[in-house]
Structure formats: structure tokens, C-alpha cells
Design a protein around this motif. Sequence first.
Motif, PDB file in Angstrom:
ATOM      1  N   LEU A  43       0.827  -1.202   0.000  1.00  0.00           N
ATOM      2  CA  LEU A  43       0.000   0.000   0.000  1.00  0.00           C
ATOM      3  C   LEU A  43       0.867   1.260   0.000  1.00  0.00           C
ATOM      4  O   LEU A  43       0.582   2.218  -0.711  1.00  0.00           O
ATOM      5  CB  LEU A  43      -0.943   0.003   1.199  1.00  0.00           C
ATOM      6  CG  LEU A  43      -1.973   1.123   1.259  1.00  0.00           C
ATOM      7  CD1 LEU A  43      -2.867   1.114   0.028  1.00  0.00           C
ATOM      8  CD2 LEU A  43      -2.808   0.992   2.517  1.00  0.00           C
ATOM      9  N   LEU A  44       1.940   1.237   0.752  1.00  0.00           N
ATOM     10  CA  LEU A  44       2.853   2.390   0.761  1.00  0.00           C
ATOM     11  C   LEU A  44       3.523   2.583  -0.599  1.00  0.00           C
ATOM     12  O   LEU A  44       3.711   3.716  -1.050  1.00  0.00           O
ATOM     13  CB  LEU A  44       3.892   2.224   1.859  1.00  0.00           C
ATOM     14  CG  LEU A  44       3.353   2.307   3.286  1.00  0.00           C
ATOM     15  CD1 LEU A  44       4.468   2.015   4.290  1.00  0.00           C
ATOM     16  CD2 LEU A  44       2.728   3.652   3.559  1.00  0.00           C
ATOM     17  N   LEU A  45       3.848   1.491  -1.278  1.00  0.00           N
ATOM     18  CA  LEU A  45       4.431   1.586  -2.617  1.00  0.00           C
ATOM     19  C   LEU A  45       3.423   2.185  -3.597  1.00  0.00           C
ATOM     20  O   LEU A  45       3.772   3.036  -4.422  1.00  0.00           O
ATOM     21  CB  LEU A  45       4.893   0.206  -3.100  1.00  0.00           C
ATOM     22  CG  LEU A  45       5.507   0.170  -4.497  1.00  0.00           C
ATOM     23  CD1 LEU A  45       6.795   0.991  -4.536  1.00  0.00           C
ATOM     24  CD2 LEU A  45       5.766  -1.263  -4.912  1.00  0.00           C
ATOM     25  N   ILE A  46       2.165   1.767  -3.501  1.00  0.00           N
ATOM     26  CA  ILE A  46       1.119   2.319  -4.374  1.00  0.00           C
ATOM     27  C   ILE A  46       0.965   3.819  -4.123  1.00  0.00           C
ATOM     28  O   ILE A  46       0.848   4.610  -5.061  1.00  0.00           O
ATOM     29  CB  ILE A  46      -0.212   1.573  -4.155  1.00  0.00           C
ATOM     30  CG1 ILE A  46      -0.105   0.164  -4.722  1.00  0.00           C
ATOM     31  CG2 ILE A  46      -1.375   2.320  -4.791  1.00  0.00           C
ATOM     32  CD1 ILE A  46      -1.248  -0.747  -4.350  1.00  0.00           C
ATOM     33  N   ILE A  47       0.970   4.219  -2.862  1.00  0.00           N
ATOM     34  CA  ILE A  47       0.853   5.639  -2.525  1.00  0.00           C
ATOM     35  C   ILE A  47       2.053   6.424  -3.055  1.00  0.00           C
ATOM     36  O   ILE A  47       1.907   7.524  -3.598  1.00  0.00           O
ATOM     37  CB  ILE A  47       0.673   5.824  -1.007  1.00  0.00           C
ATOM     38  CG1 ILE A  47      -0.702   5.293  -0.581  1.00  0.00           C
ATOM     39  CG2 ILE A  47       0.838   7.287  -0.599  1.00  0.00           C
ATOM     40  CD1 ILE A  47      -0.890   5.209   0.906  1.00  0.00           C
ATOM     41  N   LEU A  48       3.250   5.877  -2.916  1.00  0.00           N
ATOM     42  CA  LEU A  48       4.453   6.525  -3.426  1.00  0.00           C
ATOM     43  C   LEU A  48       4.392   6.685  -4.945  1.00  0.00           C
ATOM     44  O   LEU A  48       4.660   7.768  -5.473  1.00  0.00           O
ATOM     45  CB  LEU A  48       5.700   5.745  -3.021  1.00  0.00           C
ATOM     46  CG  LEU A  48       7.014   6.273  -3.582  1.00  0.00           C
ATOM     47  CD1 LEU A  48       7.369   7.599  -2.926  1.00  0.00           C
ATOM     48  CD2 LEU A  48       8.123   5.269  -3.377  1.00  0.00           C
ATOM     49  N   LEU A  49       4.019   5.620  -5.661  1.00  0.00           N
ATOM     50  CA  LEU A  49       3.939   5.698  -7.120  1.00  0.00           C
ATOM     51  C   LEU A  49       2.851   6.665  -7.571  1.00  0.00           C
ATOM     52  O   LEU A  49       3.041   7.415  -8.541  1.00  0.00           O
ATOM     53  CB  LEU A  49       3.687   4.307  -7.710  1.00  0.00           C
ATOM     54  CG  LEU A  49       4.867   3.337  -7.637  1.00  0.00           C
ATOM     55  CD1 LEU A  49       4.448   1.953  -8.087  1.00  0.00           C
ATOM     56  CD2 LEU A  49       6.031   3.843  -8.456  1.00  0.00           C
TER      57      LEU A  49
END
Length: 133
Positions: free
Chosen positions: A108-114
Amino acid sequence: MFFYNMNRIIEFLLKSNFSLALNAALLTISFAQDIQHSFYWGLLVYFSVFALYGTHRLIKCKFGQLDNEWGSWYNENKYILFPLVIIHALGASYLLLFWFHIKWNSSLLLIILLTSWYLIPYFKDTIRRITFI
């Protein structure tokens, strides 16, 4: 007078990304494998698309990166669009956290970052500049 108001409504629906979000939601519902929850997946996509594209356009407006017509329209309507973007972001967050019970994790953090890298034009090299993304 009627046609003038109708044109303003259609312009708002198109430029505010409402029609884009609605079409994305309908497409999601039509392809959802989980028929029982397809409406909620569509609602999540609607809220997310409206919030993300609205945020993107408001940020571009703030940095003066929209052309004259779109920039002036967003300047005139930002006091309506900003609360709408917040409401849609809260709706998407509610669905993610309470309906789908998504927990905070590295994915989820990776999705938010991207997503942030895609949205914020402040960065010199945004994901939007990569062809076909």
C-alpha cells in the motif's frame, strides 16, 4: 438561458473529471469477477479516480501548468473542486480501510508513493513523462 446553464453543467462534468471517474467505475463494475461486491469496487474506483485526477489538476493549476482555458476554469471553480476532492478522497479511504479492510503494509505504501510520483508535477522526472504510463 436553459442552454447556457446546460453548457455550464456539461463543462463542469467534463472538466472536473466526474465523467472520467464515472466511466472508470462502470468499466470496473462490468469486469468485476466478484459480482457480489462489484458495486463497491466501482465506487472505490470512482472515488479514487475523481480524487486523484482532481488533485493532479489542482496541483497543476497552482504551479501554472494548465493552458489558459483550463487554468482559468480551475481558478474559478477551485473552491468547489477542492472540497469535492477531499470528500472523494475520504470516500476512497473509507472503502479501503473499513469495507475492504485493507491494512497498511509495504504494498500500500508503494502504491501511494507511485501515485504521488505520478501526480505531483514538482518533481523533475514524473511518471507521467514516461511514454504509455
